[in-house]
Each structure stands twice: as structure tokens, then as C-alpha cells.
Design a protein around this motif. Structure first.
Motif, PDB file in Angstrom:
ATOM      1  N   ILE A  19      52.402   9.227  37.352  1.00 55.40           N
ATOM      2  CA  ILE A  19      51.864  10.571  37.140  1.00 55.40           C
ATOM      3  C   ILE A  19      51.104  10.602  35.814  1.00 55.40           C
ATOM      4  N   ARG A  20      49.841  10.942  35.875  1.00 57.35           N
ATOM      5  CA  ARG A  20      49.046  10.990  34.647  1.00 57.35           C
ATOM      6  C   ARG A  20      49.465  12.171  33.783  1.00 57.35           C
ATOM      7  N   SER A  21      49.405  11.968  32.483  1.00 58.51           N
ATOM      8  CA  SER A  21      49.818  13.007  31.550  1.00 58.51           C
ATOM      9  C   SER A  21      48.806  14.156  31.537  1.00 58.51           C
ATOM     10  N   ILE A  22      49.336  15.372  31.521  1.00 53.20           N
ATOM     11  CA  ILE A  22      48.471  16.557  31.434  1.00 53.20           C
ATOM     12  C   ILE A  22      47.702  16.566  30.117  1.00 53.20           C
ATOM     13  N   ALA A  23      48.242  15.877  29.109  1.00 57.98           N
ATOM     14  CA  ALA A  23      47.571  15.822  27.813  1.00 57.98           C
ATOM     15  C   ALA A  23      46.191  15.176  27.913  1.00 57.98           C
ATOM     16  N   ASN A  24      45.952  14.390  28.986  1.00 60.77           N
ATOM     17  CA  ASN A  24      44.661  13.730  29.160  1.00 60.77           C
ATOM     18  C   ASN A  24      43.632  14.609  29.859  1.00 60.77           C
ATOM     19  N   VAL A  25      44.045  15.790  30.304  1.00 57.91           N
ATOM     20  CA  VAL A  25      43.117  16.696  30.985  1.00 57.91           C
ATOM     21  C   VAL A  25      42.278  17.422  29.937  1.00 57.91           C
ATOM     22  N   PRO A  26      40.952  17.331  30.011  1.00 63.82           N
ATOM     23  CA  PRO A  26      40.109  17.939  28.968  1.00 63.82           C
ATOM     24  C   PRO A  26      40.010  19.455  29.108  1.00 63.82           C
ATOM     25  N   ASN A  27      39.734  20.107  27.969  1.00 61.65           N
ATOM     26  CA  ASN A  27      39.383  21.530  27.905  1.00 61.65           C
ATOM     27  C   ASN A  27      40.491  22.493  28.316  1.00 61.65           C
ATOM     28  N   LEU A  28      41.735  22.042  28.293  1.00 54.40           N
ATOM     29  CA  LEU A  28      42.821  22.973  28.582  1.00 54.40           C
ATOM     30  C   LEU A  28      43.025  23.901  27.393  1.00 54.40           C
ATOM     31  N   PRO A  29      43.277  25.181  27.627  1.00 50.25           N
ATOM     32  CA  PRO A  29      43.483  26.106  26.499  1.00 50.25           C
ATOM     33  C   PRO A  29      44.792  25.811  25.785  1.00 50.25           C
ATOM     34  N   GLU A  30      44.763  25.848  24.469  1.00 48.86           N
ATOM     35  CA  GLU A  30      45.977  25.621  23.694  1.00 48.86           C
ATOM     36  C   GLU A  30      46.945  26.787  23.832  1.00 48.86           C
ATOM     37  N   SER A  31      46.402  27.976  23.983  1.00 50.97           N
ATOM     38  CA  SER A  31      47.236  29.150  24.194  1.00 50.97           C
ATOM     39  C   SER A  31      46.463  30.132  25.064  1.00 50.97           C
ATOM     40  N   THR A  32      47.182  30.958  25.793  1.00 49.86           N
ATOM     41  CA  THR A  32      46.522  31.940  26.655  1.00 49.86           C
ATOM     42  C   THR A  32      46.598  33.328  26.032  1.00 49.86           C
ATOM     43  N   SER A  33      45.445  33.954  25.944  1.00 45.46           N
ATOM     44  CA  SER A  33      45.372  35.315  25.434  1.00 45.46           C
ATOM     45  C   SER A  33      44.587  36.139  26.454  1.00 45.46           C
ATOM     46  N   VAL A  34      45.278  37.046  27.152  1.00 48.06           N
ATOM     47  CA  VAL A  34      44.630  37.804  28.215  1.00 48.06           C
ATOM     48  C   VAL A  34      44.711  39.297  27.936  1.00 48.06           C
ATOM     49  N   ASN A  35      43.781  40.010  28.539  1.00 44.30           N
ATOM     50  CA  ASN A  35      43.779  41.461  28.463  1.00 44.30           C
ATOM     51  C   ASN A  35      44.904  42.000  29.338  1.00 44.30           C
ATOM     52  N   GLU A  36      45.773  42.842  28.777  1.00 38.82           N
ATOM     53  CA  GLU A  36      46.952  43.315  29.493  1.00 38.82           C
ATOM     54  C   GLU A  36      46.574  44.099  30.752  1.00 38.82           C
ATOM     55  N   LYS A  37      45.507  44.909  30.685  1.00 38.07           N
ATOM     56  CA  LYS A  37      45.102  45.690  31.845  1.00 38.07           C
ATOM     57  C   LYS A  37      44.583  44.770  32.950  1.00 38.07           C
ATOM     58  N   GLU A  38      43.784  43.760  32.582  1.00 38.22           N
ATOM     59  CA  GLU A  38      43.304  42.783  33.561  1.00 38.22           C
ATOM     60  C   GLU A  38      44.476  42.022  34.180  1.00 38.22           C
ATOM     61  N   LEU A  39      45.476  41.686  33.365  1.00 39.15           N
ATOM     62  CA  LEU A  39      46.640  40.958  33.862  1.00 39.15           C
ATOM     63  C   LEU A  39      47.400  41.776  34.894  1.00 39.15           C
ATOM     64  N   GLN A  40      47.576  43.061  34.641  1.00 39.79           N
ATOM     65  CA  GLN A  40      48.300  43.917  35.567  1.00 39.79           C
ATOM     66  C   GLN A  40      47.576  44.010  36.913  1.00 39.79           C
ATOM     67  N   ILE A  41      46.242  44.122  36.877  1.00 40.19           N
ATOM     68  CA  ILE A  41      45.475  44.197  38.122  1.00 40.19           C
ATOM     69  C   ILE A  41      45.531  42.848  38.856  1.00 40.19           C
ATOM     70  N   ALA A  42      45.457  41.744  38.102  1.00 43.39           N
ATOM     71  CA  ALA A  42      45.541  40.419  38.717  1.00 43.39           C
ATOM     72  C   ALA A  42      46.886  40.225  39.409  1.00 43.39           C
ATOM     73  N   LYS A  43      47.976  40.676  38.761  1.00 36.90           N
ATOM     74  CA  LYS A  43      49.310  40.571  39.352  1.00 36.90           C
ATOM     75  C   LYS A  43      49.427  41.437  40.595  1.00 36.90           C
ATOM     76  N   LEU A  44      48.820  42.630  40.545  1.00 37.87           N
ATOM     77  CA  LEU A  44      48.844  43.512  41.701  1.00 37.87           C
ATOM     78  C   LEU A  44      48.060  42.905  42.864  1.00 37.87           C
ATOM     79  N   LEU A  45      46.935  42.247  42.549  1.00 34.93           N
ATOM     80  CA  LEU A  45      46.141  41.583  43.569  1.00 34.93           C
ATOM     81  C   LEU A  45      46.942  40.466  44.233  1.00 34.93           C
ATOM     82  N   ILE A  46      47.687  39.692  43.431  1.00 33.33           N
ATOM     83  CA  ILE A  46      48.534  38.632  43.977  1.00 33.33           C
ATOM     84  C   ILE A  46      49.597  39.212  44.902  1.00 33.33           C
ATOM     85  N   GLU A  47      50.192  40.333  44.502  1.00 32.50           N
ATOM     86  CA  GLU A  47      51.210  40.979  45.339  1.00 32.50           C
ATOM     87  C   GLU A  47      50.617  41.434  46.671  1.00 32.50           C
ATOM     88  N   GLN A  48      49.398  41.993  46.631  1.00 30.30           N
ATOM     89  CA  GLN A  48      48.757  42.470  47.849  1.00 30.30           C
ATOM     90  C   GLN A  48      48.422  41.310  48.795  1.00 30.30           C
TER      91      GLN A  48
END
Length: 288
Positions: free
Chosen positions: A169-198
Motif C-alpha cells: 500500500i503506497r503511503s498517502i504522504a506521497n500523494v501531491p497537493n493534499l491540504p494540510e488542514s481543512t477549513s470550510v464554510n459552516e453554511k456550505e458544510l451544512q448544505i453539503a451534509k443535507l445533500l448527502i442525506e437526501q
């Protein structure tokens, strides 16, 4: 079904003779390379570039390239002598929870059936795994390939799923351009979660089809019938580089919203097509 492996499962002092069968079939449509001038299939030959001659199977040997252009040779007998006991016995090493295994480890499933007088031992192992809700982790060698394996119950059958070893299994550390941390808009996140539920519903594998294979089979049938084909490629989607994420989320959610007095808006009747001669031929080819 064709038996691909014959041996036994061993756990503790219990010995379960089994036969193994491939649980999946490849339905890819394969094309031959044809000489357009005469319609003859092109054959693939084994040829030695140094001796400038074709080589017969009995003249071949297996070699490992340890330096560029330098090989060490092995006979089939030498390779067979190095095969572990797992070439004949599936030794269960541990029992674990299925949730502990990341799906990235799984490779290919096989069905296991009892062999000879192993029915009672087979039934014992099957029922014990089913009632404890555990997965057996074992080692096995199939066609000179050694691998880990997970043994679980599918309906009333033991299923063996080959697995990668951890160092495969190749290490995920070798995958380029992965974000070091995730920072998302809370309102966008809530709609995205609702979309997943639907869009969430029980997994129904029969609703998913290989549209490309179906289109190829239909085109093949047209060719066999002597009909001309008018194949037009779909225009490429020219999307904008600037995306209004909130608008896209809201539009997606609006498209799948459930009306109060009806079922899911996304429920659609599944269209089925009758089998064509080409489809039957493809199926027979993969089953052989």
C-alpha cells in the motif's frame, strides 16, 4: 464453476478441506488487433531480439533483473520449492472485526466450497464466523502469488477475499497537493451534509450498470447486422474555473428534494434491454 485452487482451511487443530472458485467475472469487451488489408487477426509471438528467432515455450525460463540487463534465472522446480505451506493450506492467523479493515487492502473475492468429507467442519467454521461476526485473517498462495486473505460469510457460503500486504500500500504522504488542514464554510458544510442525506439510501447493486459496455454491445450488434453507425461524440462540458460553491450546493439540493406527498424525487424506473446476440457471446466468452 471452474476450481481455481484446492486445499484446506486450518484454524487451531481444525482442518477444513475446500475448493475455491472465482466469485466475479470479467465482462470487459475485448477487441483483437486486425490487419485491415485482409481482415486477419495479428498473432503475438515470442521472439528473441538477440538470436533473431522465435522461441518455443520449452526454451523459456523465469529471470529477475537485479541490474539493468543482468538477470538471475530460476527453474519452475526452484520456484515451487520456495513456495510456503500456504500454497496448500489457508492458515487462519487471527480473527478481527470487519470494520477494522480498510477497503484499500481488498483485492479479489473467491467462493469456498467444502471438499470431500469436509462438510461438517465447513459448516462449523461458517456458523462460528457468522455468530461471532468476525473475519478470519489468513495467508494464501494462488498461482505463485502470496497474499493475505480475509475469510468471511456471504449468505451461506465462506468467501475468501485476497488482500494486499501492508508494504504494498503506497503511503498517502506521497500523494501531491493534499491540504494540510481543512477549513470550510459552516453554511456550505451544512448544505453539503443535507445533500448527502437526501442522496443516501440502501445499497442496491442492481441499479448500477456499465453504460459503456452496453453501448459497445449495441454498436457491435449494429455492425453484425450490416447497419451503418452514426456515432457522434458528446460535446465537451466547458465549465467555468470560477465556481459559486454555495449556488452549486443549493441547486443540487433543490434537484433532489423530496416532495411532502410523494416518494423520493430521484427514484426513476430502471430501463432494461433484452439480451443481444453479442451480449450472449460476450457472456459465454467470459464464463469459459
Amino acid at each position: 464453476m471452474h476450481t481455481v485452487w484446492k486445499g484446506a482451511i486450518s484454524f487451531g487443530l481444525v482442518h477444513v478441506p475446500v475448493k475455491m472458485f472465482t466469485a466475479t467475472e470479467d465482462k470487459d469487451i475485448r477487441f483483437r488487433t486486425i490487419h485491415k488489408a485482409c481482415g486477419t487477426p495479428i498473432s503475438q509471438t515470442r521472439r528473441c531480439a538477440h538470436c533473431n528467432q522465435d522461441v518455443e515455450p520449452e526454451e523459456l525460463s523465469k529471470g529477475f533483473e537485479y541490474e539493468r540487463g543482468k538477470f538471475v534465472l530460476f527453474s519452475e522446480e526452484e520456484i515451487d520449492a520456495l513456495k510456503p505451506d500456504s500454497a496448500r493450506v489457508i492458515q487462519i492467523l487471527d480473527f478481527v472485526d470487519l470494520s477494522d479493515i480498510d477497503p484499500i487492502y481488498f483485492v479479489k473475492p473467491y467462493y469456498l466450497a467444502p471438499d470431500m468429507a469436509g462438510g461438517s467442519a465447513y459448516g462449523l467454521l461458517l456458523e462460528a464466523i457468522k455468530q461471532t461476526d468476525k473475519i478470519g485473517i489468513a495467508k494464501i498462495s494462488i498461482r505463485s502469488k502470496s497474499s493475505l486473505a480475509a475469510i468471511r460469510v456471504v449468505d451461506n457460503c465462506l468467501c475468501l477475499e485476497t488482500m494486499h500486504f501492508p508494504d504494498e500500500i503506497r503511503s498517502i504522504a506521497n500523494v501531491p497537493n493534499l491540504p494540510e488542514s481543512t477549513s470550510v464554510n459552516e453554511k456550505e458544510l451544512q448544505i453539503a451534509k443535507l445533500l448527502i442525506e437526501q442522496l443516501s439510501e440502501p445499497f442496491a447493486p442492481d441499479k448500477y450498470t456499465d453504460d459503456y459496455r452496453a453501448a459497445l454491445l449495441e454498436a457491435i450488434e449494429h455492425k453484425i447486422s450490416g447497419e451503418s453507425l452514426d456515432i457522434v461524440a458528446a460535446p465537451a462540458d466547458k465549465g467555468s474555473n470560477v465556481v459559486d460553491l454555495m449556488a452549486a450546493l443549493q441547486a443540487s439540493l433543490d434537484a433532489v428534494k423530496i416532495p411532502a406527498d410523494s416518494g423520493k424525487a430521484t427514484d426513476k424506473p430502471v430501463k432494461t434491454k433484452s439480451k443481444t446476440k453479442a451480449a450472449d457471446k460476450a457472456k459465454k466468452g467470459t464464463a469459459s
